[in-house]
Each structure stands twice: as C-alpha cells, then as structure tokens.
Design a protein around this motif. Structure first.
Motif, PDB file in Angstrom:
ATOM      1  N   UNK A   7     -10.850 -53.740 -13.433  1.00  0.00           N
ATOM      2  CA  UNK A   7     -10.045 -53.538 -12.233  1.00  0.00           C
ATOM      3  C   UNK A   7     -10.940 -53.165 -11.063  1.00  0.00           C
ATOM      4  N   UNK A   8     -10.563 -53.636  -9.883  1.00  0.00           N
ATOM      5  CA  UNK A   8     -11.261 -53.245  -8.659  1.00  0.00           C
ATOM      6  C   UNK A   8     -10.256 -53.235  -7.527  1.00  0.00           C
ATOM      7  N   UNK A  27     -16.418 -59.679  -5.891  1.00  0.00           N
ATOM      8  CA  UNK A  27     -15.901 -58.636  -5.003  1.00  0.00           C
ATOM      9  C   UNK A  27     -16.205 -58.959  -3.544  1.00  0.00           C
ATOM     10  N   UNK A  28     -17.413 -59.432  -3.259  1.00  0.00           N
ATOM     11  CA  UNK A  28     -17.769 -59.779  -1.881  1.00  0.00           C
ATOM     12  C   UNK A  28     -16.926 -60.932  -1.357  1.00  0.00           C
ATOM     13  N   UNK A  41     -18.316 -47.737  -4.131  1.00  0.00           N
ATOM     14  CA  UNK A  41     -17.421 -48.588  -4.918  1.00  0.00           C
ATOM     15  C   UNK A  41     -18.210 -49.421  -5.921  1.00  0.00           C
ATOM     16  N   UNK A  42     -19.357 -49.940  -5.482  1.00  0.00           N
ATOM     17  CA  UNK A  42     -20.191 -50.691  -6.425  1.00  0.00           C
ATOM     18  C   UNK A  42     -20.653 -49.791  -7.561  1.00  0.00           C
ATOM     19  N   UNK A  43     -21.032 -48.566  -7.233  1.00  0.00           N
ATOM     20  CA  UNK A  43     -21.574 -47.655  -8.247  1.00  0.00           C
ATOM     21  C   UNK A  43     -20.483 -47.095  -9.154  1.00  0.00           C
ATOM     22  N   UNK A  46     -17.186 -50.237  -9.891  1.00  0.00           N
ATOM     23  CA  UNK A  46     -17.660 -51.377 -10.673  1.00  0.00           C
ATOM     24  C   UNK A  46     -18.690 -50.963 -11.713  1.00  0.00           C
ATOM     25  N   UNK A  47     -19.062 -49.688 -11.690  1.00  0.00           N
ATOM     26  CA  UNK A  47     -19.996 -49.129 -12.681  1.00  0.00           C
ATOM     27  C   UNK A  47     -21.318 -49.898 -12.704  1.00  0.00           C
TER      28      UNK A  47
END
Length: 100
Positions: A7-8, A27-28, A41-43, A46-47
């Motif tokens: 999920x994002x 995502x981009x 958010x990337x870290x 999105x882990x």
C-alpha cells in the motif's frame, strides 16, 4: 528483491510492481500530478531507505525528476516532470523548393 509493502498513500500497489526500484518508478508516475513524494514516504511508507540509488538510475535513464528542498532540515520532496518517452523529438529541418 521482493516488495516490502502493498500500500502507498491509501492505494494498493499493483501486482506488476515486483521490486523496490519498480515501486519508486510506479510511485513517481502514479503521483506525478498530485503532491510531491517526500523522502520520508520513500523511507517509511515504501520501506526503502536507499531509494536515492533508484532516483539516480532513473535520472541516468532520462527521467526528469525534480528535487524540492524543504525548510525543515533533512526533508525534501521529489516529483516527476517527464519521462524519456515524453521528450520532444527534434525534427530535422528540410529545405522546401518553390519549384512546381
């Protein structure tokens, strides 16, 4: 490498997204018209703590990704301006003769 999240931003990540690099790309592209994506958010969402390598590789491949700094220390945002396939193709000039 497998996905670490499904999920994002409240949206399910499509099944064809198989790697963390694919997730950054997705995502981009998916959120290019909305709010820019923060490094947090990337870290955290999105882990992917080493997302910078994916950004670097995408830029190398012709993606125009803009980095926006923030007033808050350590925070920045990313958004996709254009893909390589969207680049304007330069046309070659042709000489036109007025002779009939």
């Amino acid at each position: 490498m497998s996905r670490t999240t499904h999920w994002f931003r409240g949206e399910e990540v499509p099944h064809y997204v198989k790697s963390k690099h694919d997730m950054v790309s997705w995502a981009l592209i998916r959120h290019r018209e909305g709010e820019p994506i923060s490094n947090g958010e990337f870290i955290y969402d999105l882990n992917f703590s080493r997302f910078g390598s994916s950004i670097h590789n995408l830029r190398r491949d012709g993606w125009d990704i803009v980095t926006l700094p923030s007033k808050k220390k350590g925070l920045c945002f990313y958004y996709l301006r254009s893909l390589p396939s969207e680049e304007e193709k330069q046309t070659q000039l042709r000489l036109v003769s007025n002779e009939s």
